[in-house]
Design a protein around this motif. Sequence first.
Motif, PDB file in Angstrom:
ATOM      1  N   THR A 152       0.829  -1.205   0.000  1.00 46.43           N
ATOM      2  CA  THR A 152       0.000   0.000   0.000  1.00 46.43           C
ATOM      3  C   THR A 152       0.862   1.252   0.000  1.00 46.43           C
ATOM      4  O   THR A 152       0.610   2.211  -0.739  1.00 46.43           O
TER       5      THR A 152
ATOM      6  N   GLU B 168       2.471   1.616  -3.466  1.00 50.91           N
ATOM      7  CA  GLU B 168       1.516   2.056  -4.481  1.00 50.91           C
ATOM      8  C   GLU B 168       1.240   3.548  -4.334  1.00 50.91           C
ATOM      9  O   GLU B 168       1.153   4.274  -5.333  1.00 50.91           O
TER      10      GLU B 168
ATOM     11  N   HIS C 203      -8.943   2.203  -4.305  1.00 48.81           N
ATOM     12  CA  HIS C 203      -9.212   0.797  -4.048  1.00 48.81           C
ATOM     13  C   HIS C 203     -10.713   0.544  -3.912  1.00 48.81           C
ATOM     14  O   HIS C 203     -11.412   1.280  -3.242  1.00 48.81           O
TER      15      HIS C 203
ATOM     16  N   GLN D 185      -2.756  -9.591  -5.398  1.00 49.03           N
ATOM     17  CA  GLN D 185      -3.195  -8.215  -5.555  1.00 49.03           C
ATOM     18  C   GLN D 185      -4.360  -8.096  -6.537  1.00 49.03           C
ATOM     19  O   GLN D 185      -5.253  -7.270  -6.361  1.00 49.03           O
ATOM     20  N   HIS D 186      -4.351  -8.940  -7.556  1.00 48.17           N
ATOM     21  CA  HIS D 186      -5.425  -8.914  -8.559  1.00 48.17           C
ATOM     22  C   HIS D 186      -6.744  -9.423  -7.974  1.00 48.17           C
ATOM     23  O   HIS D 186      -7.802  -8.810  -8.163  1.00 48.17           O
TER      24      HIS D 186
ATOM     25  N   PRO E 164      -8.332  -7.085  -3.920  1.00 45.74           N
ATOM     26  CA  PRO E 164      -8.010  -5.661  -3.884  1.00 45.74           C
ATOM     27  C   PRO E 164      -8.593  -4.974  -2.652  1.00 45.74           C
ATOM     28  O   PRO E 164      -9.397  -5.546  -1.906  1.00 45.74           O
TER      29      PRO E 164
ATOM     30  N   GLN F 213      -7.199  -6.960   0.994  1.00 42.56           N
ATOM     31  CA  GLN F 213      -5.811  -7.332   0.775  1.00 42.56           C
ATOM     32  C   GLN F 213      -5.174  -8.006   1.978  1.00 42.56           C
ATOM     33  O   GLN F 213      -4.369  -8.917   1.830  1.00 42.56           O
TER      34      GLN F 213
ATOM     35  N   SER G 121      -3.445  -3.958 -13.949  1.00 44.31           N
ATOM     36  CA  SER G 121      -3.863  -2.586 -14.222  1.00 44.31           C
ATOM     37  C   SER G 121      -2.805  -1.843 -15.015  1.00 44.31           C
ATOM     38  O   SER G 121      -1.612  -2.028 -14.818  1.00 44.31           O
TER      39      SER G 121
ATOM     40  N   SER H  82       0.574   0.703 -10.108  1.00 40.15           N
ATOM     41  CA  SER H  82       0.074  -0.648  -9.860  1.00 40.15           C
ATOM     42  C   SER H  82       0.976  -1.672 -10.505  1.00 40.15           C
ATOM     43  O   SER H  82       1.303  -2.684  -9.904  1.00 40.15           O
TER      44      SER H  82
END
Length: 401
Positions: free
Chosen positions: A128, A131, A194, A323-324, A327, A331, A391, A396
């Motif tokens: 997190t 990102e 998110h 992660q896919h 989300p 997570q 993404s 990402s």
Amino acid sequence: MPGPTAGAAHSRLQWRLAAFYFFYYGTVGAFMPYWSPYLAARGFTPVQMGIVYAAMGILRCVVPLGWGWYADRSGRRIGLIRVGSLAALALFMLIPFVPGVFWVSVCMLSYALFWHGLLAQFEAVALTHLEAINADYAHVRLWGSLGFIVSVLGLAPLLDRTGALWLPYLVAVFWIGMAASSWLVPEAPKLPQHREREGGLLRVLRDPGVIALLLVCLCSQTSFAPYYNFFTLFVEREGHSHTLIGWLWAVAVTAEIGFFLYASRLIPRLGERRMMIIALAATALRWALTAIGAGSLPLLLLLQLGHALSFAAFHAVAMRYVQHYFPGSLQGRGQALYNAMAYGVGGSIGSIGGGYIWQLWDPQAVFYAAALIGAGGFWLAWRRLPGIVVSDRPHSAKVIG
């Protein structure tokens, strides 16, 4: 583009995240090659080792899920990590002072209640943060691999001089660094972009792709458990010293670092599914050749280089899949499920199975069995694991690569 002040703050944050990974995997590097010889020095048989490792693996199935649920609900992820690391250290340091197999096992299971909750939640914190600042996960995570190398190579000559019974005190040095570094990392921000997948966690778990992913991860880490727990003892039988064995572990993790440096280029080029298939094929071949060639140093060195594919590629791709599929507010639980299934269930099955095969059948057969399980993971990835679309947002793509 961030300004100079923001850029410096982002750099400090990355170094703090890297410090935790360095000390966490430094601790793992002290355990993985040397803990079985320590337990043998304390009177454990291979079956007893397999049983206690399996019991710890069972806790790893449950503890991360509880931590993940609470952290996702409360948002207090880093606070849990700080308390857990200190509690685990305190319980671990009882081990040198308790007598016999039973009480050592009790201490190991006690610290595992906290230890096994740490990594999944820190991965969620790190991903997190990274990102939010548009930074590369793999380039931060590789410091964990460096910590592993420092630990393995630093402890090997010390243990050759002091003997295995000094190991807990040496592990504690890295553990203290890990606990201290957790206090330098701030709580992760909440990212507005998110969104939780419709239907929540239960809907996600009914997705055939998620089921296939968890089964592939289960096979991978079931096959790795004999390597983690018995590789040192296996190659010791061929007359290799602790120092040489330490170098073998270091070669593997150096290869791992090499993959992490180029993961953000390699994985998009090949695709996540194809890379996972390659990783599982390399895993099955690696264990089969380990069983055959433990007496050949050149072959062992070559096989340790295979860690770049069998572990690093697997882990980097698994992070992309998690992660896919999990989300936003899922997570923490997604990371916990991945750790529970792969390292918990898989580690338990591999540990107890490896211990029994070693003692009741043959040490070489342990690695043949690991190769068969790795081949099963390869088949599942080839036949059942879907591809994913990452993404197009730059941060990402970097974070989960």
